[in-house]
Write an enzyme that holds these catalytic residues in place. Structure first.
Site, PDB file in Angstrom:
ATOM      1  N   GLY A  70      49.785  47.130  39.091  1.00  0.00           N
ATOM      2  CA  GLY A  70      48.187  46.582  39.653  1.00  0.00           C
ATOM      3  C   GLY A  70      48.305  45.139  39.888  1.00  0.00           C
TER       4      GLY A  70
ATOM      5  N   ASN B  84      53.507  35.815  34.747  1.00  0.00           N
ATOM      6  CA  ASN B  84      53.591  37.154  34.048  1.00  0.00           C
ATOM      7  C   ASN B  84      51.809  37.609  34.516  1.00  0.00           C
ATOM      8  OD1 ASN B  84      54.348  39.347  32.204  1.00  0.00           O
ATOM      9  ND2 ASN B  84      54.045  37.951  31.015  1.00  0.00           N
TER      10      ASN B  84
ATOM     11  N   HIS C 256      41.502  42.076  38.630  1.00  0.00           N
ATOM     12  CA  HIS C 256      39.672  41.541  38.172  1.00  0.00           C
ATOM     13  C   HIS C 256      39.396  40.550  39.243  1.00  0.00           C
ATOM     14  CE1 HIS C 256      42.010  41.847  33.747  1.00  0.00           C
ATOM     15  NE2 HIS C 256      41.646  42.696  33.970  1.00  0.00           N
TER      16      HIS C 256
ATOM     17  N   GLU D  43      36.645  45.104  31.010  1.00  0.00           N
ATOM     18  CA  GLU D  43      37.869  43.946  30.907  1.00  0.00           C
ATOM     19  C   GLU D  43      37.380  42.320  30.618  1.00  0.00           C
ATOM     20  OE1 GLU D  43      41.056  43.913  32.241  1.00  0.00           O
ATOM     21  OE2 GLU D  43      40.374  46.713  31.539  1.00  0.00           O
TER      22      GLU D  43
ATOM     23  N   CYS E 129      42.464  32.921  33.849  1.00  0.00           N
ATOM     24  CA  CYS E 129      42.806  34.099  33.307  1.00  0.00           C
ATOM     25  C   CYS E 129      42.819  33.177  31.469  1.00  0.00           C
ATOM     26  CB  CYS E 129      43.976  34.649  33.107  1.00  0.00           C
ATOM     27  SG  CYS E 129      43.933  35.252  34.453  1.00  0.00           S
TER      28      CYS E 129
END
EC number: 3.5.3.23
Length: 448
Positions: free
Chosen positions: A24, A365, A250, A174, A371
């Site tokens: 995903g 990545n 996200h 998450e 993030c």
């Protein structure tokens, strides 16, 4: 009393590699099996921390995890000495070894959800470690995450810590990657904005068809209850299932908020108008003036957003009241995104400046500037109660760069993960790091 939004950035771990583990996440999958450069990755992250500190922002650092996670491999049936466990996993189940070596804890936006004391019933800052149970390689993080956060925010007078939610699909959590807080001032009561991808129990909510929706409504509601948030200080919104199926795993890949401002893509949410009205009404009751900046699909497509990570940016408040947007180099490399940003900053609106950072190792990545940081709003008293060893300073930056140069490899491939020496290198580095950051014993090899 003055309050701050402190960004605690994840320090990239020594086993940073491109395992392609995150289904995903387009970037993660597309760069699978390439050789990585852990040293460069860590130095790129530290450079961003130093730059923000020098710009006058409060900046901290969050330690990485012990990898490979030999204890996790033992729970899956691999036995013997640590070296034998690694050897047998490499021989019989290489994907499990790769997962146990993931340095994904660098993306600390997923470490936890944080509610400031101005919002909570007991007047403390609340932390709930994310269970991250959608992906095995991330689901093993939260025990160490909880210990590290506990060592950073140890004063129980000011900080409250909650265990991760039950590690089942119905409560997939998450962390802050699906959570934003709006407020007039960081020290004043605000509105906490929880974005979910699906509901575990209510079939009225549509779900994506291709990729999993990692955050459930029920998980967000549970965190709000644990943190003692009032109903008039919370808004829940559903992420558009179609953008999840386009790689928006996200909410922080399609929207970012700060202060009174939400910067989002036109296709980010379902029932957008209703959501915006609720945010405006609830923030208005708390003395704020909610404002939104919608990026139209005609100028920036969802594909552009995913490839450039335009929205996985840091939106920071400057002293003059305007905002600064921290973006990855990939935004400058996308013609449509860069044109949009130039028009945005020249229009005299809320976002006046864009600063670009090279975070290629992280970006390949699947993680950008947003993030890499966990936001924690703290007043002066609370900031003084934080473990001072984790607050970025010029001397700490120098010490950490020397530490990286000493302990990190400059090339890592999948075959290298099978080298038992890598575990020893990681443990040696982390043992030294806990002394630098004054964390005490937080890693399994230090405790057992």
């Amino acid at each position: 009393m003055k309050s701050y939004e402190v960004n605690f950035d994840g320090l990239v771990g020594p086993t940073h590699n491109y395992g392609g583990l995150s289904y995903g996440n387009v970037a993660s999958q597309s760069n699978s099996q390439q050789s990585s450069n852990p040293k460069e990755a860590a130095l790129q992250g530290l450079a961003k921390m130093k730059a923000l500190m020098e710009m006058g922002f409060q900046q901290g650092v969050l330690a990485p995890q012990e990898r490979p996670d030999v204890a996790a491999l033992r729970r899956l049936g691999f036995a013997g000495s640590d070296a034998q466990v690694i050897e047998r996993a490499a021989k019989d189940a290489m994907p499990l070894l790769v997962a146990s070596c993931s340095a994904s804890s660098m993306w600390v936006a997923n470490a936890a959800t944080v509610s400031p004391s101005a919002d909570t019933a007991d007047g403390r800052v609340h932390f709930t470690a994310a269970n991250l149970n959608c992906k095995y390689h991330r689901s093993i993080e939260h025990p160490t995450t909880s210990r590290v956060l506990g060592a950073m925010f140890a004063d129980q007078k000011h900080f409250a810590h909650h265990a991760a939610l039950p590690a089942v699909a119905q409560f997939g959590d998450e962390g802050a990657a699906n959570h934003t807080r709006f407020c007039r001032d960081y020290g004043q009561a605000g509105v906490e904005f929880f974005v979910f991808g699906r509901s575990a129990f209510d079939t009225r909510y549509p779900a994506p068809q291709k990729y999993p929706a990692r955050q459930t409504l029920e998980a967000s509601q549970a965190v709000a209850r644990l943190h003692g948030l009032s109903d008039d200080g919370v808004v829940y919104a559903q992420q558009n299932p179609s953008v999840i199926d386009q790689g928006v795993f996200h909410n922080d890949v399609i929207a970012v908020g700060n202060g009174e401002v939400l910067f989002y893509h036109e296709d980010a949410f379902l029932e957008t108008d209703k959501m915006l009205a609720e945010l405006q009404a609830k923030l208005g009751k708390r003395g704020g003036n909610f404002q939104s900046i919608c990026v139209p699909r005609s100028q920036v497509t969802v594909e552009d957003a995913v490839r450039s990570y335009l929205f996985n940016s840091q939106l920071l408040s400057r002293a003059d009241g305007s905002m600064l947007l921290i973006v990855p180099e990939e935004c400058r490399g996308n013609e449509r995104v860069w044109q949009y940003l130039q028009s945005l900053t020249s229009s005299g609106g809320l976002i006046r400046k864009v600063k670009v950072f090279d975070l290629k190792q992280s970006m390949q990545n699947g993680g950008g500037p947003a993030c890499l940081r966990l936001r924690v709003a703290l007043n002066q008293t609370e900031l003084a109660a934080v473990n001072p060893g984790v607050i970025m300073t010029a001397p700490l930056y120098g010490t950490l760069t020397q530490w990286v140069d000493k302990h990190y490899r400059d090339r890592l491939s999948e075959n290298d993960l099978a080298d038992p020496q890598l575990l020893l290198e990681c443990r040696t580095a982390l043992d030294e790091l806990t002394q630098i950051l004054k964390l005490g014993a937080v890693y399994p090899f230090q405790i057992n």
